[in-house]
Write a protein that holds these residues in place. Structure first.
Motif, PDB file in Angstrom:
ATOM      1  N   GLN A  60       0.964  -0.983  -0.002  1.00 36.02           N
ATOM      2  CA  GLN A  60      -0.043   0.024   0.040  1.00 36.02           C
ATOM      3  C   GLN A  60       0.840   1.069  -0.104  1.00 36.02           C
ATOM      4  O   GLN A  60       0.599   2.483  -0.572  1.00 36.02           O
ATOM      5  CB  GLN A  60      -0.808   0.153   1.221  1.00 36.02           C
ATOM      6  CG  GLN A  60      -2.014  -0.847   1.454  1.00 36.02           C
ATOM      7  CD  GLN A  60      -3.416  -0.471   0.294  1.00 36.02           C
ATOM      8  OE1 GLN A  60      -3.098  -0.781  -1.015  1.00 36.02           O
ATOM      9  NE2 GLN A  60      -4.050   0.203   0.862  1.00 36.02           N
ATOM     10  N   ALA A  61       1.900   1.318   0.902  1.00 35.59           N
ATOM     11  CA  ALA A  61       2.706   2.378   0.830  1.00 35.59           C
ATOM     12  C   ALA A  61       3.434   2.583  -0.436  1.00 35.59           C
ATOM     13  O   ALA A  61       3.506   3.778  -0.912  1.00 35.59           O
ATOM     14  CB  ALA A  61       3.748   2.388   1.811  1.00 35.59           C
ATOM     15  N   GLU A  62       3.825   1.481  -1.164  1.00 34.22           N
ATOM     16  CA  GLU A  62       4.624   1.737  -2.296  1.00 34.22           C
ATOM     17  C   GLU A  62       3.434   2.195  -3.490  1.00 34.22           C
ATOM     18  O   GLU A  62       3.896   3.015  -4.314  1.00 34.22           O
ATOM     19  CB  GLU A  62       5.225   0.327  -2.723  1.00 34.22           C
ATOM     20  CG  GLU A  62       5.793   0.381  -4.098  1.00 34.22           C
ATOM     21  CD  GLU A  62       6.584  -0.780  -4.594  1.00 34.22           C
ATOM     22  OE1 GLU A  62       7.164  -0.728  -5.794  1.00 34.22           O
ATOM     23  OE2 GLU A  62       6.537  -1.802  -3.604  1.00 34.22           O
ATOM     24  N   ALA A  63       2.280   1.806  -3.439  1.00 38.44           N
ATOM     25  CA  ALA A  63       1.201   2.322  -4.252  1.00 38.44           C
ATOM     26  C   ALA A  63       0.953   3.672  -4.304  1.00 38.44           C
ATOM     27  O   ALA A  63       0.747   4.518  -4.855  1.00 38.44           O
ATOM     28  CB  ALA A  63      -0.001   1.265  -4.330  1.00 38.44           C
ATOM     29  N   PHE A  64       1.105   3.995  -2.932  1.00 36.04           N
ATOM     30  CA  PHE A  64       0.823   5.408  -2.465  1.00 36.04           C
ATOM     31  C   PHE A  64       1.960   6.398  -3.142  1.00 36.04           C
ATOM     32  O   PHE A  64       1.648   7.330  -3.654  1.00 36.04           O
ATOM     33  CB  PHE A  64       0.644   5.712  -1.262  1.00 36.04           C
ATOM     34  CG  PHE A  64       0.468   7.036  -0.929  1.00 36.04           C
ATOM     35  CD1 PHE A  64      -1.009   7.723  -0.761  1.00 36.04           C
ATOM     36  CD2 PHE A  64       1.363   7.985  -0.033  1.00 36.04           C
ATOM     37  CE1 PHE A  64      -1.066   9.021  -0.769  1.00 36.04           C
ATOM     38  CE2 PHE A  64       1.260   9.305   0.028  1.00 36.04           C
ATOM     39  CZ  PHE A  64      -0.162   9.975  -0.113  1.00 36.04           C
TER      40      PHE A  64
END
Length: 109
Positions: A60-64
């Motif tokens: 999720q952090a990478e996608a953000f």
């Protein structure tokens, strides 16, 4: 460290896993060499859930960071905190298991 305390921690871990949306593995799934329903299997499943939560949060952090649509900062932060709490709980369980093992090993024969 009593067995009741260890069982209490395991129940808390199960409740946290259910709240996080990761239920128990399917009945026909691989047990990675551990017998079904045993302590080792339960511990392994808990570690796998912790790992899954961490992988999801980091994804999720990478996608953000990449600016993908549908990923909100507050969701990322909540997922990262859930993964951190799960990891810290697992770490405390490990510490208590090691302490219990050492206590048993120091018992007079």
């Amino acid at each position: 460290m009593s067995i009741a305390a260890i069982e209490s921690v395991l129940q808390q871990m199960r409740a946290n896993a259910l709240q996080a949306g990761s239920g128990p593995r399917p009945a026909g799934g691989p047990a990675d060499g551990a017998e079904a329903g045993g302590f080792a299997a339960e511990l392994r499943q808990s570690l796998n859930r912790i790992n899954g939560m961490q992988q999801h949060a980091y994804g999720q952090a990478e996608a953000f960071e990449l600016g993908k649509s549908g990923v909100a900062l507050n969701d990322v932060m909540v997922d990262l905190q859930k993964a951190n709490v799960a990891f810290q709980t697992g770490l405390q369980v490990r510490n208590r298991l090691v302490a219990a093992y050492q206590e048993v090993m120091n018992l007079p024969a």
